[in-house]
Design a protein around this motif. Structure first.
Motif, PDB file in Angstrom:
ATOM      1  N   PHE C   7     -29.609 -43.213   7.076  1.00 16.34           N
ATOM      2  CA  PHE C   7     -29.627 -42.438   8.305  1.00 16.34           C
ATOM      3  C   PHE C   7     -30.001 -43.285   9.506  1.00 16.34           C
ATOM      4  O   PHE C   7     -29.696 -42.940  10.632  1.00 16.34           O
ATOM      5  N   SER C   8     -30.666 -44.358   9.261  1.00 18.01           N
ATOM      6  CA  SER C   8     -31.043 -45.179  10.395  1.00 18.01           C
ATOM      7  C   SER C   8     -30.341 -46.519  10.324  1.00 18.01           C
ATOM      8  O   SER C   8     -30.856 -47.539  10.713  1.00 18.01           O
ATOM      9  N   MET C   9     -29.133 -46.478   9.800  1.00 16.89           N
ATOM     10  CA  MET C   9     -28.431 -47.699   9.448  1.00 16.89           C
ATOM     11  C   MET C   9     -27.998 -48.509  10.651  1.00 16.89           C
ATOM     12  O   MET C   9     -28.260 -49.688  10.755  1.00 16.89           O
ATOM     13  N   ALA C  10     -27.307 -47.840  11.565  1.00 11.01           N
ATOM     14  CA  ALA C  10     -26.687 -48.602  12.645  1.00 11.01           C
ATOM     15  C   ALA C  10     -27.744 -49.269  13.510  1.00 11.01           C
ATOM     16  O   ALA C  10     -28.799 -48.716  13.790  1.00 11.01           O
ATOM     17  N   ALA C  11     -27.433 -50.469  13.899  1.00 13.31           N
ATOM     18  CA  ALA C  11     -28.382 -51.185  14.740  1.00 13.31           C
ATOM     19  C   ALA C  11     -28.424 -50.547  16.109  1.00 13.31           C
ATOM     20  O   ALA C  11     -27.426 -50.050  16.613  1.00 13.31           O
TER      21      ALA C  11
END
Lengths: 441, 462, 448
Positions: C7-11
């Motif tokens: 869920f908090s993958m994208a930089a």
């Protein structure tokens, strides 16, 4: 004399435009499927139809006679679902993968209308929908899979476009004919539905989205129908419903085919279909052995894939599969037997499996009677698609789709001698000469 | 052979067999000599009588009816089943990430009752779980509250009669697809999606509710016409807007993923403007900064125990959040958002004793009666009270202890998890699996040895 | 955990915003105030039986005496610990403290360097002493921690060239100090080796679905990587010989220099080994290269516990609160991991292998104790055993005469979630327990 007959017959496919000759197969065991088997009898074929069948039938004077001693005549097999005959059809976004529920990313398969190639933003863009496409317009006798399937005893197939979610209208076809039009027995076999997704950026991007989309399409079709009816009755003062070819295609569909593999997916799709309120058949069904009572209770029709799940090739020897997967692999072939026992109407389809006859035998080893197996490959699919008045059994007046086998069709190495489609004989190459040309004499 | 095949049958549905056994078990159960923690009342040592899945009687002494099954707790701790207000287990899909408003989708369509996370959660004392859509969109999909009836079908797991709900999401996640990013989608046509900012998130929500109001009015107009006997074409049913109309009409709860104080406040004001309530703010990591406003709106808060700093919007997250919110009058729960953490929400709640000094009962309420109230099922679950569902957990030690291990978990009075049984059956399960692997290997060997007739596809004339 | 990462993958490109105002809390390390007499407490020496109503005398930062009947020497500050417990400060055996602030913001992450072999790197010199994580972690009773570079990806063929084999050293540090120099315990505590694994199961992010690689291909890649690793060690030994030969044209190579203590067996290597094959491969490698080894995160150890015991290799457990990774695993497999190692006679300690949850070390040990690990052993695992594994047991890890006074005072059991740490000393200096979280708490609790 016999040599001559064979010689002429062998030319038949080439001369297919000429009216099929008269053939009599006598002294053969005849498995009619619709009635009791005849241990020694004769089948007469004329103009592509079965004109006589019985114990005391004489071969007509103008017939070429096949001596059926040691041979069994079966109705030609029907491949109950697939895309046979449609060139370059993508492999069905089918449910073959265990637990997949059908449908991988199908991004780009069909750009949404009115969006100039942009990802679909919602149901109104009708993403991945081509209900209007007809398999009947696409089938070709020279499609590469047709002959291979015919050589293993199939004379008919039910083919669907495979791309998208609502992929299009299926057709019941015979597996031979000088052109596509000649092959078609029925041009509206039903609408094929997959659970494909539009990728991460285009709607629907998830299984949830796909199901919601299908639901919205059915609601829209209902609304479209109602609006058109009201408008046709009294157009004055009413907003004119916009023509929608996607919905026209839905309304024209007699039945819908929807995927389900795992037991819980079968449960899910039964409930879903009931909610949609449209006649539905389920396909895939490898874990049907767990859901047979459920399928029976809901009065569902089942299309079971013969491509039994197998372990991944070239896998890590240290890798241990989950019990769920092991169990599915072990028991999937028991699905047809379980369905038969529960009284579910089911047909089998080859699903592109490499070895159809071996896979049928696996189902038989798991308790499916040969009678039930044969029925699921002949009369039942014919009934399901409403063409049982023409194919599926050996009866007077039906289309002469026959398969003639030395010994038993379900033997370890079935020796298929002749295959008749529309009364025309197509002989598979002898196993030993598999690589040689088919017409040898 | 007989032995093998009977074992095989066991394996086919281990869980099913266990569940079936439970259901077939005694309808009347007495759990005696337990340290009972009802949560809504002071704890006591005594017994609980369960009949037909409900708590029939409780007290220091309970007369054991004839034929009742007696479970001797030996001083172990009995608490209400844990309710996880934010979970993503038991579903084949979580995010419909393609669009900014995905209210047409719903978790209930894709429930997977065979997800082992259900069993693992049960083993951690969870008896109800709120399965939420993901946070990829400002307005997400519909959510489903389930009871952890492991072994039952998807529809049997749904918490019957629970109020429908929908997920909203604010902040970094819904705006993520508004930036090019560096992920696999970079540069793909149409990969950019409005909104890219918190400003845009508000706009998307307001726009959606404007649309919903128009849709609502269309139906009202149509219904008025047909009531008068006029002929009219009904509006097209819109699965995207229907749930939003339900929100406007108070028939569907909103669970809103939120982190920062600004966005929390924004959503409360949007809801105020459109005349509906936010039922719960989920995560609500900076809720402690606007506890007063949250309390005034009447929203509940469902937060993590101590997650922080995994992204910038979580950098002001503090483990004292639950305590401050509680102290400032916000109905607060602690959730997992994770198949992992859901297995130990009891110790997650214990952290609120450490961080902010909640009492033990207040801490237990964070994972029982409070989430029950937030989900409006507190008439059924969330505390040990006569008349409520017998959703219970028996722990060997006080549930807030690091050392506590759930021993038995009841849903509707049925034992769905039994640690002793689980341990006992491991050997058998392993044996069954080994036999399956052997058979599978044998099958593969056979197929490679005698491939039968060559594959049909290969038998084409040259 | 996976979900959280997903869920908090994208930089996120956002820059670090200014933190909330904070009044400075001075590190204590350099001060002179490092002698005191702690009395009236239950002393948990860890290496000996607990002492009710005991006392600890600290002189010049070191433990001068421990016992039940001690008398406060004149002139020494007295601390009364009535009703409280004193324990050795806990040691977190695997973190990324100081080198990672916000995991999703690259600018705040200094854990993963480019290149396959980077033995010359050591995290200590990149530790930000002002990291908010340090006082937050300290507040839960952790006085020192190992901090490490990232262990890289899975090493499958698709990540060829991107995952390191030697990401660098790991460092051992105190969680207090004005500078990283003051925090240092051991800047090179062990050399980290990312031993290759065979990954045939992949995840396709475009299709967002699991995928697969052929084993043959993955194995070929694995073999090549193992050879690459061995070759590197051979090169390092050649370098060692060349250096010994001391020819005038000998040129110093920083990477090979960093390898020398490892080659001599003076410095251990730490190897994450998630499955049986990797454990066996790693042990074979350790033996072949005659190294001192530590294994970490042995999730799917399977039948290798006996082998690990036979070779006397200690283990850092990181997975004890993780989900079992196989569907058919026992539900409590990882909870019971520490107990399994204990029964097998393997020495182990715990690590959290991250930054934001570094403070949860005692809970990891506590939960392991719920599932069969004797509680006293769980306490040892976060104190003396960790010190032994890191080679600092002569100075740290227990309350014994002569050791540094890294002490914590608690209101209850060390491993209970509810327990609060009341006071902390590092090398005898009282250390503040205030942190970003306590300050935000006080600030907003007081909001009218």
């Amino acid at each position: 004399m016999r040599g001559l007959v064979t010689f002429v017959f062998a030319l038949a496919p080439i001369l297919a435009q000429a009216p099929p000759p008269v053939v009599a197969i006598r002294n053969a065991r005849i498995v009619t499927v619709s009635g009791p088997a005849i241990s020694k009898g004769t089948v007469v074929v004329r103009n592509g139809l079965i004109t006589e069948v019985g114990e005391n039938v004489a071969a007509p004077a103008d017939a070429w006679v096949v001596d059926g001693e040691g041979l069994t005549v079966y109705p030609g097999l029907v491949d109950a679902m697939g895309s046979i005959g449609i060139p370059e059809a993508a492999p069905a976004a089918g449910p073959a993968g265990a637990g997949g529920g059908g449908g991988r990313n199908a991004a780009g398969a069909l750009p949404a209308p009115n969006q100039a190639g942009l990802p679909a933003r919602g149901p109104e863009d009708r993403p991945l929908t081509s209900t209007w496409v007809r398999a009947a317009d696409l089938v070709r006798a020279n499609e590469r899979r047709v002959e291979a399937l015919r050589n293993s005893g199939f004379t008919s197939a039910v083919s669907f476009p495979t791309s998208g979610i609502f992929t299009g209208q299926g057709a019941v076809i015979n597996l031979a004919g000088e052109n596509g039009g000649r092959m078609v027995l029925d041009n509206s076999a039903g609408q094929f539905v997959t659970l494909a997704r539009g990728g991460f950026t285009a709607f629907p991007g998830s299984l949830m989205g796909t199901l919601a989309y299908i639901r919205q399409v059915f609601l829209d079709a209902d609304h479209y129908k109602k609006a058109k009816e009201l408008y046709t009755k009294a157009p004055q003062g009413l907003e004119r419903p916009a023509y929608d070819r996607a919905l026209e295609g839905v309304l024209e569909s007699k039945r819908f085919l929807m995927p389900a593999v795992r037991g819980y997916e079968i449960d899910r799709m039964i409930r879903f279909a009931k909610e949609m309120g449209v006649p539905t058949m389920f396909y895939g069904l490898h874990e049907g052995y767990k859901a047979a009572p459920l399928l029976a209770k809901s009065g569902s029709t089942a299309l079971v894939s013969l491509k039994w799940p197998e372990g991944a090739r070239d896998r890590d020897p240290d890798e241990v599969d989950s019990m769920k997967d092991l169990e599915l692999r072990e028991n999937a072939p028991s699905t047809p037997a379980a369905l038969a026992k529960a009284g579910v109407k089911f047909a089998l389809y080859s699903d592109g499996s490499e070895n159809v006859s071996r896979n049928i035998r696996r189902a038989i080893q798991k308790g499916l009677s040969t009678d039930d197996a044969l029925r699921a490959l002949t009369l039942t699919p014919a009934e399901i698609y409403g063409v049982a008045d023409r194919i599926g059994s050996i009866e007077k007046g039906k289309i002469a789709n026959l398969v003639v086998v030395k010994g038993d069709l379900f033997a370890e190495r079935p020796q298929i001698q002749h295959v008749f489609v529309d009364g025309v004989r197509y002989d598979p190459p002898p196993p030993a000469a598999a690589a040689k040309p088919e017409v040898t004499q | 052979m007989r032995f093998v095949s009977s074992l095989r049958n066991v394996s086919y549905s281990f869980a099913l067999a266990l569940a079936a056994a439970c259901t077939l078990g005694a309808q009347v159960i007495v759990i005696q000599n337990a340290n009972i923690l009802p949560v809504t009342k002071p704890g006591f040592k005594g017994s609980v009588l369960i009949e037909n899945g409900k708590i029939k009687e409780m007290g220091e002494k309970v007369v054991v009816p004839a034929g009742a099954q007696v479970i001797e707790a030996n001083g172990q701790y009995l608490m209400p089943g844990i309710i996880d207000c934010h979970s993503h287990i038991a579903a084949d899909a979580i995010n419909e990430g393609s669009v900014s408003v995905s209210s047409m989708v719903g978790i209930e369509d894709v429930l997977n009752p065979t997800d082992v996370a259900i069993y693992r959660g049960l083993a951690g004392g969870v008896t109800s779980s709120n399965i939420l859509h993901g946070s990829a969109n400002a307005i997400g999909g519909k959510c489903t509250l389930i009871k952890m009836r492991w072994g039952k079908s998807a529809s049997e797991m749904v918490f019957e009669g629970a109020t429908p709900s929908i997920k909203f999401a604010l902040g970094e996640n819904p705006k993520r697809r508004g930036s090019a990013g560096s992920g696999p989608l970079q540069g793909a046509p149409g990969s950019l999606r409005y909104p890219a900012t918190r400003m845009g998130v508000e706009d998307v929500i307001r726009q959606a509710f404007n649309d919903a109001k128009i849709y609502q009015a269309k139906w009202q107009e149509y219904n008025a016409k047909t009531a008068k006997g006029e002929v009219a074409i009904p509006p097209r049913r819109d699965l995207k807007l229907e749930p939003l109309v339900e929100v406007l009409e108070g028939k569907r709860f909103v669970h809103a993923h939120s982190y920062r104080a600004d966005e929390i406040l924004m959503l409360l004001r949007v809801a105020d403007d459109y005349g509906f309530k936010i039922r719960t703010l989920q995560h609500v990591l900076e809720g402690y900064k606007v506890a007063k406003e949250i309390a005034a709106h009447g929203a509940g808060a469902s937060t993590f125990s101590d997650w922080w700093a995994y992204k910038i919007e979580a950098f002001d997250a503090i483990p004292y959040n639950a305590a401050i919110l509680t102290k400032k009058g916000v109905l607060t729960s602690i959730n997992s958002d994770s198949a992992d953490v859901t297995r130990r929400l009891n110790t997650e709640a214990a952290k609120a004793v450490k961080y902010g000094g909640l009492t033990e009962t207040e801490a237990l309420a964070l994972i029982t009666i409070n989430p029950a109230k937030q989900l409006a099922v507190d008439n059924r679950v969330g505390s040990i009270e006569v008349g409520k569902d017998a959703d219970l957990v028996l722990y060997d030690k006080h549930p807030l202890s690091s050392y506590a291990v759930a021993q038995k978990v009841f849903v509707d009075g049925n034992v769905y998890f039994d640690r002793m049984k689980d341990i006992e059956e491991r050997g058998k399960k392993e044996l069954v699996k080994k036999q399956m692997i052997d058979r599978s290997k044998e099958q593969e060997r056979q197929q490679q040895k005698k491939l039968g007739p060559p594959p049909a596809g290969a038998r084409r004339p040259a | 955990m996976t979900r959280r990462i997903l869920f908090s993958m994208a930089a996120c490109a956002a820059t670090l915003v200014a933190q909330a105002d904070k009044k400075p809390v001075a590190p204590a390390a350099a001060g002179a105030d490092n002698s005191f007499f702690l009395r009236n407490v239950t002393v948990h020496p860890v290496t000996g039986p607990e002492i009710a109503g005991g006392a600890v005398l600290v002189k010049d930062g070191k433990i001068a005496d421990v016992g039940a009947k001690l008398v406060a020497p004149k002139g020494v500050k007295v601390v009364d610990g009535k009703g409280l417990h004193v324990w050795p400060g806990m040691i977190n055996s695997a973190t990324q403290l100081g080198v990672q602030e916000i995991s999703s913001i690259r600018e705040t992450v200094d854990t993963g360097e480019i290149g396959t072999f980077n033995p010359q790197l050591r995290p200590l010199i990149a530790v930000n002493p002002e990291s908010e994580h340090i006082p937050v972690t300290r507040a839960n009773g952790i006085t020192s921690a190992m901090t490490m570079p990232s262990s890289g990806g899975g090493g499958g063929p698709r990540s060829a060239g991107t995952s390191p084999l030697i990401p660098g050293h790991v460092s051992l540090m105190h969680l207090d100090g004005w500078t990283w120099e003051e925090m240092e315990i051991k800047r090179n505590a062990a050399l980290m080796i990312q031993f290759p694994t065979i990954e045939t199961r992949t995840f396709n992010f475009i299709e967002f679905a699991p995928g697969r690689t052929a084993f043959t291909e993955a194995k070929r890649f694995y073999d090549r990587r193992v050879k690459e690793l061995n070759d590197y060690f051979d090169q390092a030994r050649n370098y060692q010989k060349a250096k010994a030969a001391a020819r005038p044209d000998f040129r110093i190579d920083l990477a090979f220099e960093a390898m020398l203590p490892v080659l001599d067996g003076k410095l251990p290597v730490i190897i994450p080994a998630p499955d049986e094959r990797t454990i066996k491969g790693a042990i074979e490698f350790i033996e072949k290269q005659k190294l001192k080894g530590i294994l970490a995160n042995i999730g799917r150890a399977g039948t290798t516990l006996e082998l690990i015991k036979a070779k006397n290799i200690p283990v850092i457990i990181g997975e004890s609160t993780d989900l079992p990774d196989q569907e058919d695993d026992a539900y409590d497999k990882n909870y019971a991991r520490a107990a399994d190692l204990y029964k097998a006679g393997i020495k182990f300690s715990f690590g959290t292998f991250d930054t934001q949850f570094a403070r949860n070390l005692p809970f990891q040990a506590g939960i392991a104790a719920g599932y069969g690990l004797p509680p006293a052993e769980a306490v040892k695992a976060v104190t003396i055993n960790a010190a032994e594994i890191w080679g600092i047991a002569g100075e740290y890890g227990s309350i014994e005469k002569g050791k540094w006074a890294d002490l914590i005072l608690t209101d209850g059991d060390l491993l209970e979630h509810k327990t609060s740490v009341k006071q902390m000393w590092i090398k005898g200096h009282a250390v503040s327990l205030e942190n970003k979280h306590t300050k935000m708490y006080e600030k907003y609790l007081a909001r009218p």
